[in-house]
Design an enzyme around this catalytic site. Structure first.
Site, short mmCIF file in Angstrom:
data_model
loop_
_atom_site.label_atom_id
_atom_site.label_comp_id
_atom_site.label_asym_id
_atom_site.label_seq_id
_atom_site.Cartn_x
_atom_site.Cartn_y
_atom_site.Cartn_z
N ARG A 129 3.85 -5.38 -14.41
CA ARG A 129 4.58 -5.16 -13.13
C ARG A 129 5.05 -6.51 -12.62
O ARG A 129 4.30 -7.50 -12.68
CB ARG A 129 3.68 -4.50 -12.10
CG ARG A 129 4.33 -4.46 -10.72
CD ARG A 129 3.58 -3.62 -9.74
NE ARG A 129 3.71 -2.20 -10.06
CZ ARG A 129 3.26 -1.22 -9.28
NH1 ARG A 129 2.64 -1.51 -8.14
NH2 ARG A 129 3.41 0.05 -9.62
N LYS A 138 1.39 -21.85 -11.91
CA LYS A 138 1.68 -23.24 -12.33
C LYS A 138 3.08 -23.36 -12.90
O LYS A 138 3.46 -24.39 -13.42
CB LYS A 138 0.67 -23.66 -13.40
CG LYS A 138 -0.77 -23.60 -12.97
CD LYS A 138 -1.65 -24.02 -14.15
CE LYS A 138 -2.96 -23.27 -14.14
NZ LYS A 138 -3.61 -23.31 -15.46
N ARG A 190 -2.86 2.36 -8.06
CA ARG A 190 -2.76 3.46 -9.03
C ARG A 190 -2.31 3.02 -10.40
O ARG A 190 -2.94 3.37 -11.41
CB ARG A 190 -1.74 4.52 -8.55
CG ARG A 190 -2.29 5.55 -7.63
CD ARG A 190 -1.22 5.95 -6.65
NE ARG A 190 -0.88 4.80 -5.85
CZ ARG A 190 -1.56 4.46 -4.75
NH1 ARG A 190 -2.52 5.22 -4.32
NH2 ARG A 190 -1.27 3.37 -4.07
N THR A 191 -1.22 2.30 -10.49
CA THR A 191 -0.63 2.04 -11.82
C THR A 191 -1.58 1.19 -12.66
O THR A 191 -1.89 1.52 -13.80
CB THR A 191 0.74 1.35 -11.67
OG1 THR A 191 1.50 2.09 -10.71
CG2 THR A 191 1.48 1.33 -12.99
N HIS A 218 10.53 2.46 -12.41
CA HIS A 218 9.07 2.62 -12.52
C HIS A 218 8.84 3.80 -13.46
O HIS A 218 8.47 4.91 -13.04
CB HIS A 218 8.49 2.88 -11.13
CG HIS A 218 7.00 2.79 -11.04
ND1 HIS A 218 6.16 2.75 -12.16
CD2 HIS A 218 6.16 2.73 -9.97
CE1 HIS A 218 4.90 2.68 -11.76
NE2 HIS A 218 4.88 2.66 -10.43
N1 CP Z 1 2.66 4.69 -7.36
C1 CP Z 1 2.38 3.40 -7.55
O1 CP Z 1 3.10 2.68 -8.27
O2 CP Z 1 1.27 2.96 -6.90
P1 CP Z 1 0.67 1.50 -6.97
O3 CP Z 1 1.68 0.56 -6.35
O4 CP Z 1 -0.63 1.54 -6.25
O5 CP Z 1 0.50 1.17 -8.44
#
Ligand code: CP
Length: 304
Positions: free
Chosen positions: A101, A80, A51-52, A129
């Site tokens: 991320r 590396k 999703r993100t 998040h």
């Molecule tokens: N909700 C969420 O962060 O989903 P993903 O890990 O798929 O990005």
């Protein structure tokens, strides 16, 4: 230049403006289809995501921009030994904005300190998040009409679930919000959330183990997955992973207008039979995530 590391980086007024913009985009996407012409978003994902990452990419493409990036640490020079600080300096030469991320708490913050472009924390370890929280706030405001006057139950892995930590921080700023934390003893909210966020701000909350007992009290039930990737041993994960399973019987205990949210991915914690319940909003929630990320990109790039 502005980054987004935590939902607290935006004031309540700024969040309102962001959600208003997201709402306007959803109502008239064509008006925004060329706002990011010539701009590039980098998605630097050192941890898996559906999703993100894809909603960020979809958001930029729908704004007329382009995207580049990597979806795993293994496919970047991190494999590396390149540091996040060096990588962001490279990315700053290729892109106008970056969503990152990382499994390590604070890594996107380290990147932001060395970056020449806005950096968005797309999830850092078990910490925060913020764009999931923007999604959650947008979903609640759109479907309930307000972010005030509600009892929200957060259920599952409240220790490692970063979406939970960000959402608690954000909702504490609204009027008459109270929390019920539903978790096994091993997965309770971290002490810093309890002491520094809830108690310090006099926010009403209680911590319980049984979901059934509190179902009738809830306006929103926010279910979460047990975060397998953050456990130190598989045995503990296996013992706790099915501690909560939301099913039709449990839904029958809830208010007729209670809303079920989940940041997804789901594993077993919501039975598929709940998907058809009109109070299940977790798939609608996903769409709000794309519009709010469109609004966020425009805001951080200072595009009118
Ligand atoms: N909700 C969420 O962060 O989903 P993903 O890990 O798929 O990005």
């Amino acid at each position: 230049m502005r980054h987004l590391m935590s939902p607290m980086d935006f004031s309540v007024e700024e969040l309102e403006k962001l959600m208003d913009l997201a709402q306007d985009i959803s109502a008239d996407p064509a008006k925004y289809a060329h706002k990011c012409d010539g701009r590039i978003l980098a998605t630097c994902f050192y941890e898996p995501s559906t999703r993100t990452r894809l909603s960020f990419e979809s958001a930029m493409l729908r704004l007329g921009g382009q995207v580049l990036g990597f979806a795993t640490a293994d496919s970047s020079s991190a494999a590396k030994g390149e540091s996040v600080s060096d990588t962001i300096r490279i990315i700053s030469s290729y892109a106008d904005i970056c969503a990152m991320r990382h499994p390590k708490e604070g890594a996107p913050m380290v990147a932001a300190q060395k970056s020449w472009i806005p950096v968005i924390n797309a999830g850092d370890g078990g910490h925060q998040h913020p764009t999931q929280t923007l999604t959650d706030l947008m979903t609640i405001r759109s479907l309930k009409g307000s972010l005030s006057d509600m009892t929200i139950g957060l259920c599952g892995d409240l220790k490692f679930g970063r979406t939970v930590h960000s959402l608690i921080n954000a909702l504490c700023r609204y009027e008459n919000v109270s929390f019920i934390f539903i978790s096994p003893p091993e997965l309770k909210i971290p002490d810093y959330i309890r002491e520094d966020v809830l108690i310090r701000n006099n926010i009403p909350f209680k911590e319980v183990i049984k979901l059934d007992d509190v179902m009738p009290e809830l306006d929103i039930l926010y279910m979460t997955r047990v975060q397998r990737e953050r456990f130190f041993n598989e045995e503990d994960y296996v013992r706790l992973k099915d501690f909560y399973i939301l099913n039709k019987e449990k839904m029958a205990l809830a208010k007729s207008d209670m809303m079920v949210l989940h940041p997804l991915p789901r594993v077993n914690e919501i039975s598929v039979e709940v998907d058809d319940d009109e109070r299940a909003m977790y798939f609608k929630q996903v769409k709000y995530g794309m519009y709010i990320r469109m609004a966020l990109i425009l805001t951080l790039l200072e595009i009118e």
